[in-house]
Design an enzyme around this catalytic site. Structure first.
Site, PDB file in Angstrom:
ATOM      1  N   HIS A 146       0.312  -2.431   1.244  1.00 37.39           N
ATOM      2  CA  HIS A 146      -0.861  -1.583   1.034  1.00 37.39           C
ATOM      3  C   HIS A 146      -0.682  -0.701  -0.204  1.00 37.39           C
ATOM      4  CE1 HIS A 146      -4.224   1.123   2.352  1.00 37.39           C
ATOM      5  NE2 HIS A 146      -3.505   1.998   1.649  1.00 37.39           N
ATOM      6  N   GLU A 147       0.419   0.028  -0.254  1.00 37.55           N
ATOM      7  CA  GLU A 147       0.629   0.925  -1.387  1.00 37.55           C
ATOM      8  C   GLU A 147       0.756   0.155  -2.691  1.00 37.55           C
ATOM      9  OE1 GLU A 147       0.104   4.005  -1.217  1.00 37.55           O
ATOM     10  OE2 GLU A 147      -0.052   4.024   0.973  1.00 37.55           O
TER      11      GLU A 147
ATOM     12  N   HIS B  44      -2.511  -0.280  -4.350  1.00 32.87           N
ATOM     13  CA  HIS B  44      -2.880   0.811  -5.251  1.00 32.87           C
ATOM     14  C   HIS B  44      -2.212   0.623  -6.612  1.00 32.87           C
ATOM     15  CE1 HIS B  44      -5.062   3.209  -2.381  1.00 32.87           C
ATOM     16  NE2 HIS B  44      -4.025   3.374  -1.581  1.00 32.87           N
TER      17      HIS B  44
ATOM     18  N   HIS C 190      -4.019  -1.891  -8.616  1.00 32.71           N
ATOM     19  CA  HIS C 190      -5.269  -1.329  -9.127  1.00 32.71           C
ATOM     20  C   HIS C 190      -5.007  -0.576 -10.434  1.00 32.71           C
ATOM     21  CE1 HIS C 190      -9.297   0.625  -7.624  1.00 32.71           C
ATOM     22  NE2 HIS C 190      -9.454  -0.080  -8.720  1.00 32.71           N
TER      23      HIS C 190
END
Length: 706
Positions: A475-476, A479, A482
């Site tokens: 999940h991290e 980021h 992104h």
């Protein structure tokens, strides 16, 4: 005079602009931030005082170029405050935060500057700008209006006071919560009280105790959310109760009570909303988010709350049966399921129903292998990225790993840093920090850090992750992707600088590769034998996907809607008691089950009162609608199907990257979503994922098919 030896005052000479962490002192941070404010104030004054007619170049681009030193200094400073913030650093943050707020207000509330921006906004259609520059005009104008640039002098002065006070209070909230989280760690005198934890976890508890001078004892440190991971494994019910009580007591009565800070914060935010012409703070926040209004948030989440509450009732009944079965087997007195029992009996029921013991899977998830052969491998398969360790480069601590990231054609994209382990000087939870943000205007690449709170093993032992921690790492890293794949001109649009209710979407999408058959077999190898996961484990994990999702949804919704309730208060509304307000709010929401408390209770709700998620915590579930719909798209395209052609997977990844990840907020994020997906998002995939689809007649107990 500035200290010529201060490494923060000049651009970093290190590759990709990696900050020079070594040798930084408290005074270096103070001086760089203060000098940065002075320099940006002069740069902005030159723009505001200009007698030249406003143009995009002499106004908006000049603003984008301003504050280079301040951005560099604050990125490093607040990264350290969150990741390794000792008492002195946090005290400095408490001192500097209101001054930084005042500095920002001096820019956004400058009427001369606003007049120039407003003039450009008025003639936007006639300027013939490219898509990103037109969005720069709209976004700058919108932000200044929402900041209060159009208000009279008295209102602006009060806004400045409110903003400075809020900055001071949020810093103090985080400081007090961190101190109380440390203070409420559970001291264990007898190792038998830790029965159920694996040897590595017991050793880690002994190390944590020794670090605090508690030799011969064990220490269970608190996590940021309500339900501690150890609650699912600890056999002694009394240890579970003690740990749970410590978790929910954080920020409570005593030296580090956060309740007064909460009440002051919500009152200030409500007053600011009134000055800006909004009924409440939640309306201010959602007006510039993809949701648009608190009513839209409630329209999506309230029905989910009702369904989740129904599912919780079913799950609770099944767990009570498991308690009765366990008591009958062991001869212990029968008891009613309590909040500290939920995770433990969930795991017992999961093992019995699906033959799954999640805790027993930890030896297959060694952290280094998960990162290199899992997280990085997925990024290579989907986006063509490659990663090379840079042992010559260093983060803020020796244990921080640094990797150079390159595109499929070998073009350098930036650096990725990983700070994996929990420590007393680190904020709770997991997050991503951009230390350098990509911008074509400034010629900057990306330097991004992932920060987790995995318990460090005893010296010489490997770091083993739970499946939840594996998912968190993926999940991290979403980021981080992104940020790394950002391809914008203006720094304000870079990477994760998107609305809060959109920012979690790409990171949630990246979780889809955790169990992917092209990724999982490479990283899920036993730490000692190298053997893959036992046969059937993945199938049983998939079969159990909706297991306990009533609880998982309810605890998240309770926090999201509690956040909305606090920030739905109008200016002047009085709250006498934080616990009473929370109890009444949860009752109104219909999620006041004491056995399923909110994931974050008010007094330790750092997201809402210190972390920039005020009236925005709904973002996780809001973004998950987009996430589930995107996973459905990948599956429809064939890219996510088992055995799919890798070319199809790359094609899907390239499309997602081109239309969404690379865009940041250089265009309306929902326009980017529509460009990617071809339509607006649909809720069906999320409801199916969480087992929350409305019941049909054949789903009802006792019914029979036609």
């Amino acid at each position: 005079m500035p200290d010529p030896e201060n490494p923060l005052l000049a651009a970093s000479p290190l590759p990709f602009g990696l900050p020079p962490f070594a040798g930084l002192s408290l005074e270096h941070h103070r001086e760089a931030v203060e000098q940065g404010m002075v320099e940006q104030a002069a740069e902005v004054e030159a723009v505001a005082a200009s007698t030249e007619p406003p143009t995009v170049e002499n106004t908006l681009v000049a603003l984008e170029r301003s504050g280079e030193l301040l951005q560099r200094a604050t990125a490093v400073f607040f990264h350290l405050v969150g990741s390794d913030g000792d008492e002195a650093l946090r005290a400095l943050a408490e001192e500097l935060s209101p001054r930084l707020s005042e500095h920002e207000d001096s820019i956004t509330l400058d009427r001369r500057l606003f007049a120039r921006v407003d003039a450009l906004h008025e003639q936007l259609d006639a300027l013939g700008l490219d898509e990103e520059t037109a969005e720069l005009v709209r976004a700058t104008h919108r932000d200044m209006v929402q900041a209060g640039a159009a208000l009279d002098d008295a209102a602006q002065q009060r806004l400045r006071e409110i903003n400075a006070a809020e900055a001071r209070l949020t810093s103090r909230f985080q400081k007090e919560l961190l101190a109380d989280t440390r203070a409420r760690a559970v001291v264990v005198e007898d190792v038998a009280e830790l029965d159920g934890l694996d040897p590595a976890a017991v050793d880690a508890a002994a190390e944590a105790a020794a670090a605090r001078g508690l030799d011969g004892r064990w220490l269970l440190t608190c996590t940021n959310f309500t339900n501690h991971p150890a609650l699912g494994r600890l056999h002694p019910r009394e240890t579970r109760r003690r740990l749970f009580d410590a978790q929910v007591a954080r920020g409570g009565d005593g030296e580090h009570d956060t309740a007064p800070l909460v009440l002051e914060l919500v009152a200030l935010r409500a007053e600011r909303a009134r000055l800006l012409g909004f009924p409440d703070h939640a309306s201010v926040v959602t007006a510039v988010a993809t949701a648009g209004s608190p009513a839209a948030v409630r329209a999506r989440l309230d029905p989910m709350a009702a369904t989740a509450a129904r599912k919780v009732g079913e799950e609770r009944a099944a767990l009570q049966e498991e308690v009765e079965r366990h008591c009958a087997e062991t001869g212990q007195p029968l008891f009613e399921l309590a909040a500290w029992d939920w995770a433990y009996y969930t795991e017992r029921l999961r093992r019995r129903r699906y033959d799954l013991d999640l805790a027993a899977l930890r030896p297959w998830f060694e952290a280094g292998r998960v990162l290199r052969e899992g997280v990085f491998r997925a990024a290579e398969l989907v986006y063509g990225l490659t990663f090379a360790e840079r042992p010559d480069l260093h983060g803020h601590r020796e244990e921080v790993e640094v990797f150079e990231v390159r595109d499929a054609d070998g073009t350098p994209l930036g650096l990725y840093l990983l700070d994996l382990h929990r420590r007393d000087t680190k904020n709770g939870g997991a997050w991503a920090n951009s230390l350098v943000s990509q911008s074509r205007l400034l010629g900057t690449p990306t330097v991004v850090s992932n920060n987790l709170n995995v318990v460090a093993p005893a010296p010489g032992q490997p770091t083993l992750l739970s499946l939840d921690e594996v998912t968190t790492l993926f999940h991290e890293f979403g980021h981080a992707l992104h940020a790394l794949l950002s391809d914008v001109t203006y720094p304000r649009f870079s990477g994760t600088r998107v609305p809060r209710d959109f920012v979690e979407f790409p990171s949630q999408v990246n979780e889809m590769w955790v169990l992917d058959p092209r990724v999982l077999p490479h990283y899920a190898r036993h730490v000692e034998t190298g053997e893959p996961l036992p046969d059937g484990v993945v199938e049983r994990l998939s079969a159990a996907e909706t297991f306990n999702q009533g609880f998982a949804t309810a605890e998240n919704l309770a926090s999201a809607l509690l956040d909305q309730e606090w920030h739905g208060l109008a200016a002047g509304e009085q709250v006498a008691s934080v616990p009473e307000f929370q109890a009444a709010a949860l009752a109104r929401i219909g999620l006041d089950d004491p056995v399923v408390p909110p994931r974050y209770s008010t007094r330790y709700f750092a997201h809402a009162f210190a972390g920039g998620y005020d009236a925005r915590y709904y973002s996780y579930l809001w973004s998950e609608v987009l996430d589930a719909d995107t996973v459905a798209w990948f599956t429809e395209q064939g890219g996510a199907a088992p055995g799919a052609d890798p070319v199809e997977l790359r094609a899907g990844g390239d499309h997602f990257r081109a239309e969404l990840l690379s865009r940041g907020s250089s265009r309306d994020p929902m326009s980017s979503y529509r460009a990617f997906r071809g339509r607006d998002p649909e809720e069906g995939p999320l409801l199916a994922r969480r087992g929350l689809l409305p019941a049909t007649p054949t789903d009802e107990p006792g019914s029979a098919p036609d």
